[in-house]
Scaffold this active site. Structure first.
Site, mmCIF file in Angstrom:
data_model
loop_
_atom_site.group_PDB
_atom_site.id
_atom_site.type_symbol
_atom_site.label_atom_id
_atom_site.label_comp_id
_atom_site.label_asym_id
_atom_site.label_seq_id
_atom_site.Cartn_x
_atom_site.Cartn_y
_atom_site.Cartn_z
ATOM 1 N N HIS A 193 0.659 -1.078 -0.457
ATOM 2 C CA HIS A 193 0.357 0.130 -0.048
ATOM 3 C C HIS A 193 1.050 1.200 -0.172
ATOM 4 C CE1 HIS A 193 -3.444 2.740 1.182
ATOM 5 N NE2 HIS A 193 -2.366 3.024 2.227
ATOM 6 N N GLY A 229 -6.290 2.813 -0.919
ATOM 7 C CA GLY A 229 -5.040 4.409 -2.161
ATOM 8 C C GLY A 229 -6.214 4.495 -2.972
ATOM 9 N N GLU A 270 -8.076 -3.677 -0.702
ATOM 10 C CA GLU A 270 -7.912 -3.034 0.699
ATOM 11 C C GLU A 270 -8.381 -1.544 0.532
ATOM 12 O OE1 GLU A 270 -5.361 -4.552 3.783
ATOM 13 O OE2 GLU A 270 -4.488 -2.787 3.003
ATOM 14 N N GLY A 272 -10.226 2.047 1.934
ATOM 15 C CA GLY A 272 -11.184 2.539 2.260
ATOM 16 C C GLY A 272 -11.945 4.062 1.917
ATOM 17 N N ARG A 273 -11.398 4.542 1.357
ATOM 18 C CA ARG A 273 -12.025 5.793 0.624
ATOM 19 C C ARG A 273 -12.550 5.822 0.202
ATOM 20 N NH1 ARG A 273 -8.812 10.913 1.148
ATOM 21 N NH2 ARG A 273 -6.965 9.531 1.723
ATOM 22 N N TYR A 313 -4.641 18.516 5.868
ATOM 23 C CA TYR A 313 -3.871 18.546 4.128
ATOM 24 C C TYR A 313 -4.515 19.436 3.449
ATOM 25 C CZ TYR A 313 -5.121 13.420 7.014
ATOM 26 O OH TYR A 313 -5.157 12.570 7.306
ATOM 27 N N CYS A 343 -11.668 28.320 18.530
ATOM 28 C CA CYS A 343 -11.018 28.963 19.810
ATOM 29 C C CYS A 343 -9.788 28.696 18.955
ATOM 30 C CB CYS A 343 -11.044 29.605 20.837
ATOM 31 S SG CYS A 343 -10.091 30.947 21.111
ATOM 32 N N GLU A 344 -9.038 29.013 17.643
ATOM 33 C CA GLU A 344 -7.816 28.634 16.509
ATOM 34 C C GLU A 344 -8.083 29.359 15.160
ATOM 35 O OE1 GLU A 344 -6.355 25.276 17.636
ATOM 36 O OE2 GLU A 344 -4.779 24.988 16.094
HETATM 37 N N1 LLP Z 1 -4.613 -0.331 3.801
HETATM 38 C C1 LLP Z 1 -3.812 0.595 4.160
HETATM 39 C C2 LLP Z 1 -2.205 -0.484 4.538
HETATM 40 C C3 LLP Z 1 -3.456 1.695 4.709
HETATM 41 O O1 LLP Z 1 -2.514 2.152 5.608
HETATM 42 C C4 LLP Z 1 -4.842 2.448 4.373
HETATM 43 C C5 LLP Z 1 -4.155 4.356 4.849
HETATM 44 C C6 LLP Z 1 -5.552 2.120 3.455
HETATM 45 C C7 LLP Z 1 -5.528 0.875 3.309
HETATM 46 C C8 LLP Z 1 -7.126 2.823 3.369
HETATM 47 O O2 LLP Z 1 -5.952 3.888 1.914
HETATM 48 P P1 LLP Z 1 -8.004 4.861 1.048
HETATM 49 O O3 LLP Z 1 -7.935 3.548 0.480
HETATM 50 O O4 LLP Z 1 -8.633 5.065 1.961
HETATM 51 O O5 LLP Z 1 -6.936 6.228 0.374
HETATM 52 N N2 LLP Z 1 -6.054 10.848 7.115
HETATM 53 C C9 LLP Z 1 -5.633 10.464 5.708
HETATM 54 C C10 LLP Z 1 -5.749 8.852 5.250
HETATM 55 C C11 LLP Z 1 -5.081 8.684 5.852
HETATM 56 C C12 LLP Z 1 -4.601 7.216 5.632
HETATM 57 C C13 LLP Z 1 -3.730 6.270 5.925
HETATM 58 N N3 LLP Z 1 -3.864 4.727 5.667
HETATM 59 C C14 LLP Z 1 -6.878 11.227 4.680
HETATM 60 O O6 LLP Z 1 -7.869 11.890 5.276
HETATM 61 O O7 LLP Z 1 -6.774 11.904 3.426
#
Ligand code: LLP
Length: 423
Positions: A193, A229, A270, A272-273, A313, A343-344
């Site tokens: 990843h 990702g 895998e 998330g987003r 970000y 308050c920032e």
């Molecule tokens: N797999 C691993 C090992 C990861 O570290 C991550 C995300 C994912 C999968 C899922 O990634 P995605 O498909 O969601 O891009 N807080 C940041 C994102 C941090 C992601 C951390 N790891 C944001 O708000 O953009």
């Protein structure tokens, strides 16, 4: 490639439910997740053998349960996420592994849970191999490899290369195999990843690195994971990743590995987003409108305690206005800055990386109207805090025309739970 057309900047409903009604019943700020959008995104990825939801993006039990019911496996990065997966009904055993623990360390609680429930581990450091091997020899493991390069929407979400703490350095594979052998651990998976919010070209580079590492590990490998990702279109005009093309690249790599080894190789993804970001709306109320010289500010009742991505970000989130009446009254547009109650001075939702405030064209609004921050279903609620002693928002799961309270808004008692004054 498909691009996303202009999103509406005036919106009265989410998933067919009236925004003022949701706000009246549940208060603001409130996160609302449209289940249908999660379902659609899952369907986009159906070609992959295994979709494994990176629950860190949005780990509310209602969401984790929903993806489970849609045949999605789950990734856990902490003891808490393992417990969430169990609480949402995931089994611990099975092929493919229903739950995988992915991390660069075992804290003591996570190690205990993985051993107790026999949860498959995706190890991100050589020390994890020794720590697991000492107490649970003979298990199968996956190696998370840092291929030596990475990419993300921000340097803070780049998880590959020499500056990243993530994964096992690609040059250290042999050392890890020796350690695994010492404990009779069998490496059945390889995972990469390289970062979050990556573009197609960088994602595609991982395929070559994967093939090389798998050849080094050898024929015990039966699963490869492309990691997460995948980007989503936050801005008007952003392109959607061509999932078909991405799958084809990986499928070719998988097929070559499978024919070399003479056995089947499972292909995991895998995200998330990609699964939850577009489903999430942060409903806020505009509480003040003020002018500072040439700038007009809409100040809403959510802050970076609720959604940290802009301040962290410089992340861009689409926004829309909902009139308090709930009626689309065809308003004219104006350039505004959107800020919160904290308050920032960095508590601004319209900012670039580095903290530079930017303006957004939004409909003319009044105090009491609602402002909806969109594409907030990933890394939104989960990164919230009690800064300024603000309660964490409520979370609603919108499914089949109903709003289910997936999490109550915190009370003041919730905020101070566990605190004490010395006598
Ligand atoms: N797999 C691993 C090992 C990861 O570290 C991550 C995300 C994912 C999968 C899922 O990634 P995605 O498909 O969601 O891009 N807080 C940041 C994102 C941090 C992601 C951390 N790891 C944001 O708000 O953009």
């Amino acid at each position: 490639m498909a691009t996303v057309d202009q999103r509406p900047t005036l919106r009265t409903e989410i998933a067919g439910l009236s925004i003022p009604k949701l706000a009246a019943e549940h208060g603001t700020p409130t996160y609302a997740y449209d289940a249908q959008i999660i379902k659609d995104r899952i369907d986009d990825l159906k070609q992959f053998d295994v979709i494994r939801y990176a629950q860190k993006a949005c780990s509310n039990l209602a969401i984790v349960d929903f993806v489970r019911k849609n045949e999605v496996c789950v990734d856990a990065v902490s003891a808490g996420e393992i417990r969430r997966a169990l609480a949402a009904g995931y089994r611990t055993q099975g092929e493919p592994h229903p739950i995988v623990y992915t991390a660069d360390i075992f804290d003591r609680e996570a190690l205990e849970l993985c051993v107790e429930h026999n949860i498959h581990v995706n190890v991100g450091s050589a020390d994890m191999i020794d720590q697991l091997g000492e107490v649970a020899p003979g298990r199968n493991i996956t190696l998370r490899i840092n291929p030596g390069f990475g990419h993300g929407h921000s340097q803070k979400t780049n998880t590959g290369g020499e500056q990243s703490k993530h994964g096992i350095w690609h040059g250290d594979v042999n050392d890890c195999l020796i350690r695994a052998d010492r404990h009779n651990l069998v490496v059945t998976g390889v995972h990469m990843h390289i970062g979050s919010g990556t573009d197609f070209e960088h994602l595609a580079q991982v395929c070559g690195a994967m093939e090389k590492t798998v050849a080094e590990v050898g024929r015990t490998v039966n699963t490869i994971s492309a990691g997460g990702g995948l980007p989503i279109p936050y801005r008007d005009g952003d392109e959607r990743v061509d999932i078909g093309k991405y799958f084809e690249l990986w499928d070719r790599v998988r097929n070559r590995i499978a024919s070399n080894f003479g056995h089947q190789v499972r292909l995991e993804i895998e995200p998330g987003r990609y699964l939850s970001a577009e489903s999430g709306y942060l409903i806020t109320e505009i509480r003040a409108i003020k002018r500072m010289g040439d700038n007009l500010f809409y100040l809403v009742d959510a802050g970076f305690n609720n959604l940290a991505r802009p301040i962290l970000y410089g992340a861009y989130h689409p926004m829309s206005i909902c009139p308090a009446s709930g009626v689309d009254d065809n308003r004219s547009m104006q350039d505004v800055i959107v800020g919160g109650p904290l308050c920032e001075s960095g508590d601004i939702f319209t900012q670039e990386e580095g903290g530079f405030v930017s303006k957004r064209s939004l409909p003319v609004a009044n105090v009491g109207d609602f402002l909806v921050i969109e594409c907030a279903g990933s890394y939104g609620f989960v990164m919230s805090s009690n800064y300024n002693s603000k309660p964490m928002a409520a979370e609603l799961f919108l499914h089949n025309g109903e709003a289910f309270v997936a999490r109550k808004r915190q009370s003041f008692e919730d905020i101070i739970r566990g605190e004490a004054i010395p006598s």
